[in-house]
Design a protein around this motif. Structure first.
Motif, PDB file in Angstrom:
ATOM      1  N   GLU A   9      14.564   5.058   2.793  1.00 57.54           N
ATOM      2  CA  GLU A   9      13.738   5.347   1.615  1.00 57.54           C
ATOM      3  C   GLU A   9      12.841   4.162   1.276  1.00 57.54           C
ATOM      4  N   LEU A  10      13.384   2.955   1.424  1.00 47.77           N
ATOM      5  CA  LEU A  10      12.595   1.760   1.158  1.00 47.77           C
ATOM      6  C   LEU A  10      11.483   1.598   2.188  1.00 47.77           C
ATOM      7  N   ASP A  11      11.792   1.910   3.446  1.00 40.78           N
ATOM      8  CA  ASP A  11      10.760   1.830   4.484  1.00 40.78           C
ATOM      9  C   ASP A  11       9.594   2.765   4.161  1.00 40.78           C
ATOM     10  N   PHE A  12       9.900   3.938   3.624  1.00 38.77           N
ATOM     11  CA  PHE A  12       8.845   4.886   3.240  1.00 38.77           C
ATOM     12  C   PHE A  12       7.959   4.265   2.171  1.00 38.77           C
ATOM     13  N   PHE A  13       8.581   3.636   1.155  1.00 42.72           N
ATOM     14  CA  PHE A  13       7.812   3.012   0.082  1.00 42.72           C
ATOM     15  C   PHE A  13       6.971   1.854   0.605  1.00 42.72           C
ATOM     16  N   PHE A  14       7.569   1.001   1.433  1.00 42.54           N
ATOM     17  CA  PHE A  14       6.839  -0.169   1.912  1.00 42.54           C
ATOM     18  C   PHE A  14       5.744   0.213   2.909  1.00 42.54           C
ATOM     19  N   ASN A  15       5.913   1.338   3.600  1.00 40.67           N
ATOM     20  CA  ASN A  15       4.808   1.839   4.421  1.00 40.67           C
ATOM     21  C   ASN A  15       3.627   2.233   3.539  1.00 40.67           C
ATOM     22  N   LYS A  16       3.919   2.762   2.341  1.00 37.97           N
ATOM     23  CA  LYS A  16       2.846   3.076   1.395  1.00 37.97           C
ATOM     24  C   LYS A  16       2.114   1.811   0.985  1.00 37.97           C
ATOM     25  N   LEU A  17       2.863   0.717   0.780  1.00 37.62           N
ATOM     26  CA  LEU A  17       2.239  -0.555   0.430  1.00 37.62           C
ATOM     27  C   LEU A  17       1.292  -1.018   1.525  1.00 37.62           C
ATOM     28  N   VAL A  18       1.736  -0.894   2.773  1.00 38.85           N
ATOM     29  CA  VAL A  18       0.899  -1.326   3.889  1.00 38.85           C
ATOM     30  C   VAL A  18      -0.331  -0.429   4.009  1.00 38.85           C
ATOM     31  N   ASP A  19      -0.155   0.872   3.753  1.00 39.28           N
ATOM     32  CA  ASP A  19      -1.307   1.772   3.771  1.00 39.28           C
ATOM     33  C   ASP A  19      -2.369   1.303   2.771  1.00 39.28           C
ATOM     34  N   ILE A  20      -1.911   0.908   1.584  1.00 36.71           N
ATOM     35  CA  ILE A  20      -2.831   0.464   0.541  1.00 36.71           C
ATOM     36  C   ILE A  20      -3.491  -0.864   0.920  1.00 36.71           C
ATOM     37  N   GLY A  21      -2.692  -1.771   1.492  1.00 38.42           N
ATOM     38  CA  GLY A  21      -3.185  -3.122   1.750  1.00 38.42           C
ATOM     39  C   GLY A  21      -3.731  -3.366   3.140  1.00 38.42           C
ATOM     40  N   GLU A  22      -3.743  -2.338   3.978  1.00 37.68           N
ATOM     41  CA  GLU A  22      -4.121  -2.536   5.380  1.00 37.68           C
ATOM     42  C   GLU A  22      -5.528  -3.115   5.535  1.00 37.68           C
ATOM     43  N   LYS A  23      -6.412  -2.780   4.613  1.00 38.37           N
ATOM     44  CA  LYS A  23      -7.793  -3.273   4.703  1.00 38.37           C
ATOM     45  C   LYS A  23      -7.868  -4.786   4.513  1.00 38.37           C
ATOM     46  N   ASN A  24      -6.812  -5.389   3.974  1.00 36.67           N
ATOM     47  CA  ASN A  24      -6.809  -6.824   3.704  1.00 36.67           C
ATOM     48  C   ASN A  24      -6.062  -7.648   4.757  1.00 36.67           C
ATOM     49  N   ILE A  25      -5.740  -7.049   5.883  1.00 34.28           N
ATOM     50  CA  ILE A  25      -5.127  -7.804   6.977  1.00 34.28           C
ATOM     51  C   ILE A  25      -6.125  -8.841   7.491  1.00 34.28           C
ATOM     52  N   ASN A  26      -5.672 -10.062   7.671  1.00 30.22           N
ATOM     53  CA  ASN A  26      -6.523 -11.131   8.202  1.00 30.22           C
ATOM     54  C   ASN A  26      -6.482 -11.068   9.730  1.00 30.22           C
ATOM     55  N   HIS A  27      -7.341 -10.232  10.299  1.00 33.33           N
ATOM     56  CA  HIS A  27      -7.305  -9.985  11.741  1.00 33.33           C
ATOM     57  C   HIS A  27      -7.642 -11.248  12.546  1.00 33.33           C
ATOM     58  N   ARG A  28      -8.473 -12.103  11.994  1.00 29.90           N
ATOM     59  CA  ARG A  28      -8.806 -13.342  12.710  1.00 29.90           C
ATOM     60  C   ARG A  28      -7.567 -14.225  12.850  1.00 29.90           C
ATOM     61  N   LEU A  29      -6.763 -14.268  11.806  1.00 35.82           N
ATOM     62  CA  LEU A  29      -5.537 -15.056  11.889  1.00 35.82           C
ATOM     63  C   LEU A  29      -4.507 -14.374  12.784  1.00 35.82           C
ATOM     64  N   VAL A  30      -4.469 -13.047  12.777  1.00 41.64           N
ATOM     65  CA  VAL A  30      -3.578 -12.328  13.695  1.00 41.64           C
ATOM     66  C   VAL A  30      -3.875 -12.734  15.135  1.00 41.64           C
ATOM     67  N   GLU A  31      -5.171 -12.788  15.482  1.00 47.57           N
ATOM     68  CA  GLU A  31      -5.539 -13.186  16.843  1.00 47.57           C
ATOM     69  C   GLU A  31      -5.171 -14.641  17.121  1.00 47.57           C
ATOM     70  N   ARG A  32      -5.310 -15.482  16.132  1.00 51.15           N
ATOM     71  CA  ARG A  32      -4.917 -16.887  16.305  1.00 51.15           C
ATOM     72  C   ARG A  32      -3.421 -16.992  16.565  1.00 51.15           C
ATOM     73  N   ILE A  33      -2.626 -16.191  15.855  1.00 51.00           N
ATOM     74  CA  ILE A  33      -1.178 -16.178  16.066  1.00 51.00           C
ATOM     75  C   ILE A  33      -0.851 -15.706  17.477  1.00 51.00           C
ATOM     76  N   ARG A  34      -1.580 -14.714  17.956  1.00 48.68           N
ATOM     77  CA  ARG A  34      -1.350 -14.241  19.328  1.00 48.68           C
ATOM     78  C   ARG A  34      -1.626 -15.359  20.337  1.00 48.68           C
ATOM     79  N   GLU A  35      -2.619 -16.176  20.046  1.00 50.67           N
ATOM     80  CA  GLU A  35      -2.903 -17.309  20.930  1.00 50.67           C
ATOM     81  C   GLU A  35      -1.729 -18.295  20.931  1.00 50.67           C
ATOM     82  N   HIS A  36      -1.160 -18.532  19.765  1.00 48.31           N
ATOM     83  CA  HIS A  36       0.031 -19.377  19.691  1.00 48.31           C
ATOM     84  C   HIS A  36       1.169 -18.778  20.533  1.00 48.31           C
ATOM     85  N   GLN A  37       1.355 -17.474  20.412  1.00 44.76           N
ATOM     86  CA  GLN A  37       2.425 -16.821  21.161  1.00 44.76           C
ATOM     87  C   GLN A  37       2.213 -16.942  22.659  1.00 44.76           C
TER      88      GLN A  37
END
Length: 226
Positions: A75-103
């Motif tokens: 039930e909590l996963d359902f709620f938190f998926n709603k949060l991500v749906d709302i906030g998905e536009k604010n993902i810092n994709h440039r930093l995501v790619e930087r993290i992938r470079e670290h990995q």
């Protein structure tokens, strides 16, 4: 190899998880749950005025967690998926790619935040980043039902304490520590890391970065990455 600690609000997530939780609550909560949150928000504001931002954060999280009492992880996963749906536009994709470079370099990544652990789990799954998470825990009964209580809010000096514990537990004491964060509350983490990196700084943080010769991301000058 290095250990890379990445803040969430304002850093990996360019929005504000408080605002996203409020927005999701307005859509998903019933009257009883919403009354719990608004009552807690009033207490949080009072605590914040008298005791500072950390006290506000603690009271807010406590109030919000009470609305989860009696819910299963699903039930909590359902709620938190709603949060991500709302906030998905604010993902810092440039930093995501930087993290992938670290990995790709073999670095160990920790997402370090005061946000609720289940929210970060869903968020990081959405952006396909398999990383370690150190964040504010929701408490569960042995039967897997949420108790409505929380653990220690991971903020300020608590972040440094948790990173030190992580390094000890994983026998990583010799590795260099990188830190990506955005705010003054992360100064303990910046000073702890060998490679502090200020992400999307406001005027105050840019001044601090310049004074301490810290890298700014996205890059505004030559940096040790290249």
């Amino acid at each position: 190899m290095a250990v890379v600690a990445v803040d969430f609000d304002g850093t990996l997530f360019l929005g504000n998880s408080f605002k996203v939780m409020i927005e999701a609550g307005k859509k998903e909560f019933k009257v009883k749950e919403w009354s719990t949150v608004t009552g807690g928000l009033t207490m949080a504001c009072a605590s914040g005025l008298s005791k500072g931002k950390n006290a506000f954060r603690m009271q807010f999280f406590k109030a919000f967690a009470k609305t989860f009492k009696g819910k299963t992880k699903e039930e909590l996963d359902f709620f938190f998926n709603k949060l991500v749906d709302i906030g998905e536009k604010n993902i810092n994709h440039r930093l995501v790619e930087r993290i992938r470079e670290h990995q790709e370099k073999g670095d160990t990544i920790i997402v370090l935040s005061g946000a609720f652990h289940p929210f970060l789990e869903v968020f990081l799954k959405r952006v396909d980043l398999p990383v370690h998470i150190i964040s504010t825990e929701l408490m569960f009964y042995p039967n897997g039902i949420c108790s409505g209580e929380i653990g220690t809010v991971v903020n300020g000096h608590e972040k440094v304490k948790r990173v030190e514990e992580f390094l000890f537990q994983h026998c990583l004491g010799a590795e260099e520590v990188w830190a990506y964060a955005d705010s003054k509350s992360d100064m303990p983490l910046f000073r702890f890391a060998e490679h502090p990196i200020v992400v999307n700084p406001d005027k105050e943080m840019k001044k601090l970065a310049d004074e301490n010769d810290w890298e700014i991301f996205p890059e505004e000058r030559g940096c040790p990455w290249s």
